[in-house]
Design a protein around this motif. Structure first.
Motif, short mmCIF file in Angstrom:
data_model
loop_
_atom_site.label_atom_id
_atom_site.label_comp_id
_atom_site.label_asym_id
_atom_site.label_seq_id
_atom_site.Cartn_x
_atom_site.Cartn_y
_atom_site.Cartn_z
N TRP A 1 0.84 -1.19 0.00
CA TRP A 1 0.00 0.00 0.00
C TRP A 1 0.88 1.26 0.00
N GLN A 2 1.93 1.24 0.83
CA GLN A 2 2.88 2.37 0.88
C GLN A 2 3.56 2.57 -0.47
N ALA A 3 4.03 1.45 -1.06
CA ALA A 3 4.79 1.52 -2.32
C ALA A 3 3.92 2.04 -3.46
N LYS B 1 2.03 4.55 -3.61
CA LYS B 1 1.76 6.00 -3.65
C LYS B 1 1.92 6.50 -5.07
N GLN B 2 2.93 5.95 -5.78
CA GLN B 2 3.04 6.13 -7.23
C GLN B 2 2.37 4.91 -7.86
N PRO B 3 1.67 5.07 -8.99
CA PRO B 3 1.06 3.89 -9.62
C PRO B 3 2.11 2.83 -9.96
N CYS B 4 1.87 1.61 -9.55
CA CYS B 4 2.82 0.52 -9.74
C CYS B 4 2.13 -0.66 -10.42
N SER B 5 2.83 -1.25 -11.38
CA SER B 5 2.38 -2.55 -11.87
C SER B 5 2.82 -3.60 -10.84
N ALA B 6 2.28 -4.81 -10.95
CA ALA B 6 2.72 -5.86 -10.03
C ALA B 6 4.22 -6.06 -10.16
N TYR B 7 4.73 -5.98 -11.38
CA TYR B 7 6.17 -6.18 -11.59
C TYR B 7 7.00 -5.09 -10.90
N ASP B 8 6.52 -3.85 -10.94
CA ASP B 8 7.25 -2.75 -10.26
C ASP B 8 7.44 -3.08 -8.77
N LEU B 9 6.54 -3.84 -8.20
CA LEU B 9 6.58 -4.13 -6.76
C LEU B 9 7.56 -5.26 -6.41
N TYR C 1 -6.48 -7.99 -2.77
CA TYR C 1 -7.04 -7.86 -1.42
C TYR C 1 -7.20 -6.37 -1.09
N LEU C 2 -6.12 -5.61 -1.35
CA LEU C 2 -6.16 -4.16 -1.08
C LEU C 2 -7.22 -3.47 -1.93
N GLU C 3 -7.33 -3.92 -3.17
CA GLU C 3 -8.30 -3.32 -4.09
C GLU C 3 -9.72 -3.54 -3.57
N GLN C 4 -9.98 -4.77 -3.09
CA GLN C 4 -11.33 -5.05 -2.60
C GLN C 4 -11.63 -4.36 -1.28
N GLN C 5 -10.57 -4.00 -0.55
CA GLN C 5 -10.76 -3.20 0.67
C GLN C 5 -10.89 -1.71 0.35
N GLY C 6 -10.66 -1.35 -0.89
CA GLY C 6 -10.69 0.07 -1.26
C GLY C 6 -9.39 0.79 -0.94
N ARG C 7 -8.32 0.08 -0.62
CA ARG C 7 -7.06 0.75 -0.26
C ARG C 7 -6.18 1.03 -1.47
N VAL C 8 -6.38 0.32 -2.56
CA VAL C 8 -5.72 0.70 -3.83
C VAL C 8 -6.78 0.70 -4.93
N GLN C 9 -6.45 1.43 -5.99
CA GLN C 9 -7.31 1.48 -7.16
C GLN C 9 -6.52 1.05 -8.37
N GLU D 1 -3.08 1.33 -18.01
CA GLU D 1 -2.23 2.15 -18.88
C GLU D 1 -2.03 1.33 -20.13
N GLY D 2 -2.86 1.54 -21.12
CA GLY D 2 -2.90 0.61 -22.26
C GLY D 2 -3.37 -0.72 -21.73
N ALA D 3 -2.59 -1.78 -22.00
CA ALA D 3 -2.99 -3.11 -21.53
C ALA D 3 -2.42 -3.42 -20.15
N ILE D 4 -1.60 -2.52 -19.62
CA ILE D 4 -0.92 -2.83 -18.35
C ILE D 4 -1.70 -2.29 -17.15
N ALA D 5 -1.92 -3.20 -16.18
CA ALA D 5 -2.65 -2.80 -14.96
C ALA D 5 -1.67 -2.21 -13.96
N ARG D 6 -1.99 -1.02 -13.49
CA ARG D 6 -1.20 -0.41 -12.39
C ARG D 6 -2.13 -0.13 -11.23
N PHE D 7 -1.55 -0.08 -10.05
CA PHE D 7 -2.35 0.10 -8.83
C PHE D 7 -1.82 1.30 -8.08
N VAL D 8 -2.75 2.12 -7.57
CA VAL D 8 -2.33 3.31 -6.82
C VAL D 8 -3.13 3.36 -5.51
N SER D 9 -2.41 3.74 -4.43
CA SER D 9 -3.12 3.73 -3.13
C SER D 9 -4.09 4.88 -3.03
#
Ligand SMILES: [Zn+2]
Length: 338
Positions: A276-278, A280-288, A315-323, A327-335
């Motif tokens: 969740w901390q990481a 803060k900038q949009p991250c793909s799963a690979y970035d993490l 899990y975080l997404e379903q809790q509403g802690r990340v969205q 970005e094109g076909a790539i999924a990124r997540f942001v807290s």
């Protein structure tokens, strides 16, 4: 935590851990180098639990053990579809006349995965890697892997041969009563067996003493929030007495279940916070990966790492802690700020 047994059995040898249960440790050709199988009861009515992978080494070890015993077991039960647990179900099934037992969902999962054509299997992974930001070279590399599940599994017994087990069911194995407890998150519907009489839990991969069980989103499986399923099962297991002897599929038998359950829950809470901390900038799963894994990952570890990272993100997404942001076909997540 308390480990009642000092050593470990030699490959293909058995070691009695409690009344009516022998421990067999089979080698595995992976970073995780062994799997525990259990043999219940006396010759003539024995039930084998789990099989190891389909390779010559494991087959030779079983041949040797059952030669020493004088006969093959009567029945076979598999805890879940993973190759180290079910890889030789077909091979052992050909040698025994009795029942094959397992969960409907696990057996179906095995049959489905086994039946996927190599090219399709490779495409599923290449696409999954690509939309989660993995480098093109990693996506391309899976194109020569084939069906990696089938590669470790002997041709499976037909579905009609299986006697299906379900949650809460009481089942007599080698003359003793066990209660089926379904474990979710590591596998979709894993069979754990609890012996109420003397507090023995055959825990499969749900609770392991030294490593945390892999909890992964997998591209071929339906559970989109396996971490929630996993944590829910841990809560179910908290109801078992703390003097329970836990027989895990990897590592040594132990006592101290509550302590281990608490550790596993805490481990995932910390991981969730870290991610969740990481984000803060949009991250793909690979970035993490750099945040979560300090070591170089081999091909098998890469797929586990992606599955595990996604399990926490979902899990975080379903809790509403990340969205999720595409970005094109790539999924990124942001807290989010909740
Ligand atoms: Zn497993």
């Amino acid at each position: 935590m308390d480990y009642p047994f000092e050593g470990t059995p030699e490959p293909g040898k058995k070691f009695t851990v409690c009344e009516g249960i022998d421990w067999i440790r089979m080698p595995l050709p992976f970073a995780l180098d062994h799997v525990n199988c259990w043999l219940l009861g006396d010759p003539g009515s024995q039930v084998l639990i789990d099989t190891g992978v389909n390779d010559k080494n494991t087959r030779d070890n079983w041949q040797g053990l059952f030669h020493d015993i004088g006969q093959w077991p009567e029945h076979l039960l598999v805890t879940h579809f993973h190759p180290d647990h079910m890889g030789l179900a077909g091979w052992i099934g050909e040698k025994i006349a009795g029942e094959l037992l397992g969960s409907d969902i696990e057996i179906n999962t095995a049959i489905t995965l086994y039946g996927i054509e190599s090219e399709d299997y490779e495409s599923i992974y290449a696409k999954w890697y690509s939309c989660n930001g993995l480098p093109q070279s990693t996506c391309d590399a899976v194109r020569s892997n084939g069906n990696t599940y089938k590669g470790k599994v002997f041709s499976l017994p037909e579905k009609a041969r299986w006697r299906l087990l379900s949650d809460g069911q009481s089942v007599k194995l080698a003359g003793r009563d066990y209660r089926v407890i379904v474990g979710r998150g590591h596998a979709p519907d894993m069979t754990l067996l609890y012996r109420e009489d003397d507090h023995v839990l055959i825990a499969a991969d749900q609770v392991l003493p030294r490593i945390t069980p892999n909890v992964s989103v997998m591209p071929q499986l339906a559970d989109n929030n396996p971490l929630q399923s996993f944590l829910h099962t841990l809560t179910t297991l908290e109801a078992l007495p703390d003097d329970t002897l836990v027989l895990p599929s990897h590592g040594k038998p132990f006592k101290g279940l509550k302590q281990r359950l608490a550790y596993l829950k805490r481990h995932h809470e910390l991981r969730l916070d870290e991610i969740w901390q990481a984000c803060k900038q949009p991250c793909s799963a690979y970035d993490l990966f750099v945040v979560l894994f300090s070591r170089e990952l081999d091909a098998q570890q890469t797929s586990f790492a992606l599955g595990e990272t996604l399990a926490h993100l979902h899990y975080l997404e379903q809790q509403g802690r990340v969205q999720r942001v595409m970005e094109g076909a790539i999924a990124r997540f942001v807290s989010t700020n909740v």
